[in-house]
Scaffold this motif. Structure first.
Motif, short mmCIF file in Angstrom:
data_model
loop_
_atom_site.label_atom_id
_atom_site.label_comp_id
_atom_site.label_asym_id
_atom_site.label_seq_id
_atom_site.Cartn_x
_atom_site.Cartn_y
_atom_site.Cartn_z
N GLU A 52 13.61 8.45 18.12
CA GLU A 52 12.43 8.88 18.88
C GLU A 52 11.92 7.77 19.79
O GLU A 52 11.20 8.04 20.76
N ASN A 53 12.24 6.52 19.46
CA ASN A 53 11.80 5.39 20.27
C ASN A 53 12.57 5.23 21.57
O ASN A 53 12.06 4.63 22.54
N ASN A 54 13.80 5.72 21.62
CA ASN A 54 14.64 5.50 22.78
C ASN A 54 14.10 6.27 23.99
O ASN A 54 13.83 7.48 23.91
N GLY A 55 13.92 5.56 25.09
CA GLY A 55 13.39 6.19 26.29
C GLY A 55 12.91 5.15 27.28
O GLY A 55 13.02 3.94 27.06
N TRP A 56 12.39 5.63 28.42
CA TRP A 56 11.88 4.75 29.47
C TRP A 56 10.36 4.92 29.51
O TRP A 56 9.83 6.04 29.51
N TYR A 57 9.67 3.79 29.59
CA TYR A 57 8.21 3.80 29.46
C TYR A 57 7.56 3.07 30.63
O TYR A 57 8.10 2.08 31.14
#
Length: 347
Positions: free
Chosen positions: A301-306
């Motif tokens: 769930e943490n993987n991503g672009w912020y």
């Protein structure tokens, strides 16, 4: 199958003894004051505990906020059961538990270079070294007159010592704060080493608490120090020099990892990226960041672009230049700060 909690505790203690070789007295402290059934994760084979770790909760002050974090302690596998992925499974479950509990970070303190490399691997949490220390002798020449400070080594420890310690450290901007149980467990463990639990008073009022130990190398180290006046530190140093017959008293200071004298101490990884970034963004609305997180196999769930800006954290479709692991994100913000981590029974 239901297992008796007392049996699980005893088998976990037997595992600890086999893997770490600590004294029975130290294990009494750990398993009476730190261990709880609810914080223990274990793996059984034929009903026997063959691997375990404890996920200990801590309160952390961080960039003007207070965060729930976890400290992973006592990860161990019986020698004859190693190489089967049990440690990997325990780390995965520890990270998932912390995520469900709303933790922002997970910490651990490796005891060897090989363990630092072990925890850096993605399957073991992708931790990064995030806390550094430096050993320095204390220079108290400018601390002031301590002639009216009385230092004692009390036979009994009372709650007012912890109350003072907590009051002196509550507002530190970067610290893992021990509970009352943690505080007195550390005093007891150090006492087993012949350590010095010292209290300083001015007119019967507590103005300082110090825990010091003369370690195997002959050096005297202050493992923790809480003072209300600068001169109290000089009073403690003078006392320890006299009773221990040493010229210098040392402290292991937490400091930014960019300093060349710094030594790796603790590793960390982010457990909840939006929560972690919000802890920085909310009190610092002018802070801006575009970052990606990848390689979190335990908490995908943490993987991503912020993007971070105007005190808010948002997911974005715009790929950033900087993409890090959950450990890399922790180190990005923690390694630059003097994070205080005392009284963890790791010395």
């Amino acid at each position: 199958m239901l297992y008796n909690p007392d049996e699980t505790r005893q088998q976990t203690r037997d595992l600890w003894r086999t893997c770490f070789g600590d004294s029975e007295e130290f294990m009494d402290v750990y398993f009476d004051e730190k261990y709880t059934d609810s914080r223990n994760l274990c793996i059984r084979q034929n009903g026997k505990v063959v691997a375990a770790t404890q996920v200990l909760p801590y309160r952390m002050t961080f960039y003007g906020t207070v965060q729930h974090v976890g400290y992973l302690s006592g990860l161990a596998t019986l020698p004859e059961h190693r190489g089967r992925g049990f440690a990997t499974n325990l780390l995965h479950e520890a990270h998932r538990r912390l995520y469900r509990e709303g933790a922002a970070l997970s910490f651990l303190i490796p005891q060897s270079e090989s363990l630092f490399r072990f925890y850096e691997q993605p399957e073991h949490g992708a931790y990064w070294t995030s806390v550094y220390r430096q050993e320095l002798p204390l220079d108290v020449s400018g601390d002031g007159d301590f002639s009216k400070i009385e230092v004692t080594r009390p036979d009994e420890w009372h709650q007012d010592m912890y109350v003072f310690y907590r009051r002196m450290t509550a507002e530190l901007p970067f610290m893992l704060h021990p509970s009352e149980n943690d505080f007195f467990a550390a005093l007891t463990a150090a006492d087993l080493e012949g350590g010095y639990v010292l209290v300083a008073r001015r007119k019967r009022r507590i103005v300082g608490v110090c825990l010091a130990v003369q370690e195997a190398n002959g050096k005297v180290y202050m493992r923790t120090l809480a003072i209300g006046e600068t001169c109290v530190r000089a009073a403690f140093v003078h006392y320890l020099q006299h009773v221990c017959g040493v010229d210098k008293v040392y402290r292991r200071f937490c400091l930014p990892g960019s300093l060349k004298e710094s030594q790796p101490y603790a590793m960390a990884r982010v457990i909840n990226v939006p929560r972690f970034l919000s802890a920085i963004a909310t009190p610092n609305p002018g802070f801006q960041l575009h970052v990606g997180v990848d390689g979190d196999t335990d908490i995908p769930e943490n993987n991503g672009w912020y993007t971070v800006g105007n005190g808010r954290v948002q997911l974005t479709d715009s790929k950033p230049d900087n993409i890090v692991t959950p450990g890399g994100l922790a180190a990005m913000f923690l390694a630059a700060q003097p994070l205080v981590m005392d009284l963890l029974l790791d010395e």
